[in-house]
Design an enzyme around this catalytic site. Structure first.
Site, PDB file in Angstrom:
ATOM      1  CD  GLU A   9      -2.551   1.692   0.331  1.00 18.32           C
ATOM      2  OE1 GLU A   9      -2.550   2.875  -0.047  1.00 18.32           O
ATOM      3  OE2 GLU A   9      -3.253   0.815  -0.192  1.00 18.32           O
TER       4      GLU A   9
ATOM      5  CB  SER B  67      -5.567   2.384  -1.848  1.00 18.12           C
ATOM      6  OG  SER B  67      -5.197   1.209  -2.490  1.00 18.12           O
TER       7      SER B  67
ATOM      8  CG  ASP C 110      -0.660   5.378  -0.452  1.00 20.01           C
ATOM      9  OD1 ASP C 110      -1.603   5.317  -1.252  1.00 20.01           O
ATOM     10  OD2 ASP C 110      -0.748   5.018   0.733  1.00 20.01           O
TER      11      ASP C 110
END
EC number: 3.4.14.10
Length: 594
Positions: free
Chosen positions: A272, A494, A276
């Site tokens: 994750e 995300s 990002d």
């Protein structure tokens, strides 16, 4: 010394007559959680008392004043001292005396939180409750189903955490579905390449970034939150930059609540966090980027050589936002992306409102807070957890908070359509905010049939806050990323949130260089002037409530089945893609005209 009998009686007196107000109570243990055993009275526990903030009934009106274009005070954001003056925290004197009377000495302050360590036995007496261990899959937590506080402290205390918040932590990344790719040379954005994998050049084309060159010294900064032991990797970012000929830049890291910046490929969780930082840099380079890593452990270890089972029980929300609010504006990025959420119904309403208000205070300080809407479409659990076991759509928090900008997902390329996993719908906690009244009414009155609306009304709250607000590409084709030095494909909402954060960073850059303020709380602007700067998504739909988790593709044990459950992408705002995907050049002209 007191005899043991007298001492026990004194302890019980702490709980009996004074503890007359039940502060929070669950009607049932949340779905998926099983009671394992009562905690031993000698087990240690660390808790946080959230002191009440005063005047929060004025928060929405203040946000309306500062965030509504055309208002004389638009963009005149507040600083830390202004917030403390307008929304002061209740005195901790009575709370500290209460803890001291119970023999609790390990106490510290973090913003408006009073953190303390004690034994389970003392906590049980103090809050007239019983802490027990509960399990959900591999996750074990020390929790209770209700607690009480003294009547004379109800004006001082908002809530105690972690107590009744079980949650089911989940980020929105599809890192578990990440697929390794062969090493490939850099490719230009062409119809053929972008139809297979989304690269930085594709984002430039898709969202009309043109040849805009931000200035690293403008003051515009972009941040992102990392939780669940995630930490972005410096070497992977460097490899990503080299792969796509992005001028090299690194990112800074701030640790919150004993967070750990693990740079070891063999031990770190990267999926994750790498997604990002790589996508933020892809869009906004060379603007400075900061990662906030929030640990799940308490603020301190209570007199123990080794951690106990209670040492990893705190959710990050309160600590995360309290930390950010404790910093002056000059030390904060002006846009922060987060890709972490829970089913709204698993978050106690007291807790959700507390966190949402903290996010609202961030908006007053000129900081845009983004949240991925989630990857479970219209819902995964789709069953109420209040003991009634009623089928219902499952909104996702914090995306349902009206003070956050929730980012949904699209799929395909030229044109984009709604991604079927994009979470959206209507909150059961938060009423529809003023800024989206017209847009949501337009959807409900013109883009959903009366029969469908009547059928869905038994499963959702059409008067609630609608989400998401905007969207960006999420999946199909995947994004190309670097993970542990290798090429992978990944995605989800995300991915959409950091992409949108990068674009907000560029817009802030343009405004700061023009001598204007940052965008801050974005939603009133989005639903008015900036709506013209989005490409409306009118094809595709979301799915869910069919017994399968849209994110994992696996069956949901005990999940509710709601036939025909889906949201369609329509003209204007819809609960799949919000207002649509950004067109940067149009948005830049609009924000510079303010």
């Amino acid at each position: 010394m007191l005899s043991s009998t007298l001492y026990a009686g004194w302890l019980l007196s702490l709980a009996a007559p004074a503890l007359c107000v039940v502060q929070e109570k669950l009607s049932a243990v949340p779905s998926g959680w099983t009671l394992i055993e009562d905690a031993s009275e000698s087990d240690t526990i660390t808790l946080s008392i959230a002191l009440a903030r005063q005047n929060l009934d004025q928060l929405e009106s203040k946000l309306t004043t500062l965030a509504t274009p055309g208002n004389p005070e638009y963009g005149k954001w507040l600083d830390q001292s202004d917030i403390e003056s307008l929304f002061p925290t209740a005195s901790d004197d009575a709370v500290l005396q209460w803890l001291k009377a119970a023999g609790i000495t390990q106490v510290s302050r973090q913003g408006s939180l009073v953190n303390f360590a004690t034994t389970v036995g003392t906590a049980n007496k103090l809050f007239d409750t019983k802490f027990s261990y509960y399990r959900n899959g591999a996750s074990q937590k020390l929790r209770t189903t209700q607690y009480s506080i003294p009547d004379h402290l109800t004006e001082s205390i908002d809530l105690i955490a972690p107590t009744v918040f079980f949650g089911k932590e989940q980020n929105s990344a599809l890192s578990s579905h990440a697929v390794k790719l062969p090493a490939l040379p850099r490719r230009a954005a062409t119809n053929s390449s972008c139809a297979n994998l989304i690269t930085p050049d594709c984002l430039v084309e898709m969202y009309n970034l043109g040849d805009y060159k931000p200035d690293a010294s403008s003051g515009s900064r972009v941040g992102f939150g990392s939780f669940l032991n995630e930490s972005a990797n410096y070497a992977d970012l460097a490899a990503y930059e080299q792969l796509f000929n992005i001028p090299p830049q690194n990112f800074s890291v701030e640790l919150i609540n004993r967070g750990v910046n693990d740079q070891n490929w063999a031990t770190a969780s990267l999926g994750e966090a790498n997604l990002d930082v790589e996508l933020i840099v892809a869009v906004s380079h060379p603007l400075p980027v900061v990662e906030f890593i929030t640990g799940g452990s308490p603020p301190f270890v209570p007199n123990a050589d080794e951690p106990t089972a209670a040492d990893n029980q705190n959710e990050p929300y309160l600590q995360y936002y309290e930390y950010l609010l404790s910093k002056p504006n000059s030390h904060l990025p002006q846009v922060i992306s987060n890709s972490y959420g829970d089913d709204e119904q698993t978050v106690p309403e007291y807790y959700a409102r507390r966190v949402c208000n903290l996010i609202g205070l961030m908006g007053l300080r000129g900081i845009t807070v983004l949240e991925s809407s989630g990857d479970t479409g219209i819902g995964s659990a789709c069953m109420s957890n209040d003991g009634t076991n009623k089928p219902q759509f499952t909104p996702t928090f914090p995306g349902t908070c009206p003070f956050i900008t929730a980012v949904g997902g699209t799929q395909s390329y030229a044109p984009e359509v709604a991604w079927d996993g994009s979470s959206g719908g209507f909150s059961n906690y938060f009423s529809r905010p003023w800024y989206q009244s017209f847009a949501v009414d337009n959807y409900l009155n013109n883009h959903i049939t009366k029969d469908t609306k009547k059928y869905y009304s038994q499963y959702t709250n059409f008067k609630g806050r609608g989400f998401p607000d905007v969207s960006a590409h999420s999946l199909t084709p995947y994004y190309e990323v670097v993970l542990t030095g290798k090429h992978y494909k990944s995605g989800g909402t995300s991915a959409a949130s950091p992409v949108f954060a990068g674009i907000v960073g560029l817009l802030n850059d343009a405004r700061l260089r023009a001598g204007k303020s940052t965008l801050g709380f974005l939603n009133p602007l989005l639903y008015s002037i900036l709506a013209e700067g989005f490409t409306d998504i009118t094809a595709g739909s979301s799915i869910g409530c069919n017994g399968i988790n849209p994110q994992t593709g696996k069956p949901v044990p005990g999940g509710g089945i709601i036939p025909y459950a889906h949201w369609n992408a329509t003209a204007g705002w819809d609960p799949v893609t919000g207002l649509g995907v950004p067109d940067f050049m149009k948005l830049k002209e609009l924000v510079l005209s303010l």
